[in-house]
Scaffold this active site. Structure first.
Site, mmCIF file in Angstrom:
data_model
loop_
_atom_site.group_PDB
_atom_site.id
_atom_site.type_symbol
_atom_site.label_atom_id
_atom_site.label_comp_id
_atom_site.label_asym_id
_atom_site.label_seq_id
_atom_site.Cartn_x
_atom_site.Cartn_y
_atom_site.Cartn_z
ATOM 1 C CE1 TYR A 1 -3.378 -2.776 0.903
ATOM 2 C CE2 TYR A 1 -1.911 -3.279 2.752
ATOM 3 C CZ TYR A 1 -2.986 -3.619 1.941
ATOM 4 O OH TYR A 1 -3.648 -4.784 2.152
ATOM 5 C CG ASP B 1 -0.097 -7.980 4.993
ATOM 6 O OD1 ASP B 1 -0.017 -9.066 4.374
ATOM 7 O OD2 ASP B 1 0.212 -6.885 4.487
HETATM 8 P P1 ADP Z 1 3.351 -1.802 2.938
HETATM 9 O O1 ADP Z 1 2.266 -1.516 3.905
HETATM 10 O O2 ADP Z 1 3.149 -1.071 1.670
HETATM 11 O O3 ADP Z 1 3.561 -3.277 2.715
HETATM 12 P P2 ADP Z 1 5.730 -1.778 4.563
HETATM 13 O O4 ADP Z 1 5.585 -1.059 5.856
HETATM 14 O O5 ADP Z 1 5.650 -3.245 4.620
HETATM 15 O O6 ADP Z 1 4.684 -1.197 3.533
HETATM 16 O O7 ADP Z 1 7.096 -1.340 3.907
HETATM 17 C C1 ADP Z 1 7.497 -1.769 2.622
HETATM 18 C C2 ADP Z 1 8.996 -2.095 2.610
HETATM 19 O O8 ADP Z 1 9.750 -0.931 2.969
HETATM 20 C C3 ADP Z 1 9.375 -3.165 3.621
HETATM 21 O O9 ADP Z 1 9.259 -4.460 3.102
HETATM 22 C C4 ADP Z 1 10.832 -2.782 3.920
HETATM 23 O O10 ADP Z 1 11.693 -3.337 2.962
HETATM 24 C C5 ADP Z 1 10.853 -1.258 3.801
HETATM 25 N N1 ADP Z 1 10.650 -0.628 5.124
HETATM 26 C C6 ADP Z 1 9.470 -0.413 5.737
HETATM 27 N N2 ADP Z 1 9.617 0.166 6.939
HETATM 28 C C7 ADP Z 1 10.930 0.322 7.123
HETATM 29 C C8 ADP Z 1 11.732 0.834 8.217
HETATM 30 N N3 ADP Z 1 11.168 1.305 9.335
HETATM 31 N N4 ADP Z 1 13.079 0.826 8.081
HETATM 32 C C9 ADP Z 1 13.647 0.315 6.963
HETATM 33 N N5 ADP Z 1 12.957 -0.188 5.909
HETATM 34 C C10 ADP Z 1 11.605 -0.192 5.972
HETATM 35 MG MG MG Z 2 4.372 -4.577 3.875
#
Ligand code: ADP
Ligand code: MG
Length: 431
Positions: free
Chosen positions: A25, A137
């Site tokens: 997302y 998820d």
């Molecule tokens: P979504 O809800 O779109 O799936 P995520 O929160 O899972 O988003 O983040 C997508 C990607 O971004 C993760 O798989 C990771 O690789 C990177 N990411 C997310 N949050 C962090 C963070 N706090 N620090 C470093 N990388 C992050």
């Molecule tokens: Mg994610």
């Protein structure tokens, strides 16, 4: 527009730099706070268009709750902002990448490494479970690692899935049916137990290098999800029975038969009680104090059992300690306790052997039962003498006679008992 193209979006108070990842997302950027410490953070830009409209407000409330959550294995949500198109989540930055990349780079993880990650994930889930929050998820892409040198697991991206429009085909395609519990896909009716299925898939992938329903096409994947065959575990690599048992119980298609949260937290492979943490050393030391006391009192077997219990906490305490000097000090102490436990073990074993030789517990029990029945007692004494002679190999011809006499006597006594039962016992009246 944030979340697409190469230019990072603009956000008050922050300098956004490289793109860290794109998930289902959102797009996540690395960023610096403009003021003060120039703290490094990760900023997740969620497009409002991916939310079902009525949920925007709910999501904002949920974010407020998440902001209050602090746990060493959950990515900290520091703050949030929004504008007309996006919601921005300002999070703790995790420099170790995500678990999916960590596994891919190593192909598979040794059971021991997978276990440590699983225990950290269980800690995070226990915390969420106690706060009545489901993740919904769980997948390796949503599990981040703090640093590359000493990777600590950090659970990310939770609490949002329920606000997305989940049941359109697009979602299933964009999301990860590979990690979704079958009831989520097939029945679209589910509860917190779906998270335990996903834990099973993640553990499976860590150990075998691919998720259990890995497929070459969507049709093949759908068939695997909808099938009612039990999930099979590859025979290689060899794994401990506890590990296989847990995998089997997590990857149970029927949520009613799947392991419960309580049993998961207590399962010997998860064993939350012995997860490395700040309390491990305290618990270990308390037990050692008790062990030493019992040892001084001369109660070797109680002391041994306490030393063993203490060692079960020392191992995680050693894992937890990051300071090299303190680690070495603990190690030296543990060495001493192990030596003492070994001495005690030798002591306890030899004395229990002697005890066994001296008296046979079954025979002792019989004697105790016959205490106020002199004829029975005499008959049993005779039988014991016969057995003792036979065990010692001193068969001087009258052993058989002793046996026969004692058995004859026992039969007579038994006949007497039977008569009493048949005549007097009401439930046997019609026998
Ligand atoms: P979504 O809800 O779109 O799936 P995520 O929160 O899972 O988003 O983040 C997508 C990607 O971004 C993760 O798989 C990771 O690789 C990177 N990411 C997310 N949050 C962090 C963070 N706090 N620090 C470093 N990388 C992050
Ligand atoms: Mg994610």
């Amino acid at each position: 527009m944030a979340g697409s193209g190469w230019a990072p979006p603009r956000l008050d108070g922050f300098i956004l730099t490289e793109r860290l990842g794109t998930g289902t997302y959102a797009t996540v950027y690395k960023a610096y706070r403009k003021r003060d410490t120039r703290e490094v953070v990760a900023i997740k830009c969620v497009s409002k268009r991916s939310l079902n409209r009525a949920s925007v407000e709910n999501l904002l409330t949920e974010i407020e709750i998440l902001k209050t959550i602090r746990h060493p294995h959950i990515v900290e949500l520091k703050d949030f902002q929004w504008d007309s198109d996006h919601i921005y989540l300002i999070m703790e930055f995790c420099a170790g990448g995500d678990l999916s990349r960590f596994i891919r780079m190593r192909r598979i993880l040794p059971e021991k490494v997978a276990r440590v990650f699983l225990q950290q994930l269980a800690c995070a889930l226990k915390f969420l479970h106690d706060h009545n929050i489901s993740h919904l998820d769980l997948k390796p892409q949503n599990i981040l690692l703090s640093t590359p040198e000493n990777p600590q697991l950090k659970l990310a991206d939770f609490g949002f899935a329920q606000y997305m429009s989940p049941w359109d085909e697009k979602h299933v395609l964009r999301g990860s049916p590979l990690y979704m519990a079958p009831e989520m896909v097939c029945r679209q009716q589910y509860d917190a137990r779906v998270d335990l299925w996903s834990v099973g898939v993640i553990l499976y992938e860590a150990l075998f290098g691919r998720p259990p329903f890995a497929s070459r096409s969507f049709a093949e994947l759908e068939e695997k999800i909808r099938s009612d065959r039990a999930v099979e575990l590859p025979s290689r690599p060899l794994l401990s029975p506890e590990c296989r048992d847990l995998l089997g119980q997590l990857l149970e298609r029927d949520p009613l038969k799947r392991i419960s949260f309580e049993r998961f937290f207590a399962h010997p492979f998860v064993d939350m009680e012995h997860v490395p943490g700040p309390e491990s050393l305290c618990k270990a030391t308390d037990l050692v104090v008790e062990a030493v006391k019992k040892d001084q009192e001369g109660d070797a077997s109680a002391a041994l059992s306490l030393y063993c219990k203490a060692l079960e906490y020392f191992v995680p305490a050693l894992h937890y300690e990051s300071d090299a000097r303190r680690k070495e000090a603990i190690r030296a102490k543990v060495g001493q306790y192990i030596s003492r436990a070994e001495e005690l073990k030798a002591l306890v074993t030899s004395s229990s052997k002697k005890l066994l030789q001296r008296e046979n517990p079954a025979r002792e029990l019989l004697k105790e039962m016959a205490k106020d029945k002199p004829r029975l007692c005499a008959a049993l004494e005779m039988a014991s003498a016969a057995i003792a002679k036979e065990e010692e190999g001193k068969d001087d011809g009258d052993t058989l006679e002793l046996y026969q006499r004692s058995l004859g006597e026992l039969l007579l006594l038994l006949a007497g008992e039977l008569r009493w039962v048949l005549q007097g016992h009401p439930s046997c009246a019609g026998c």
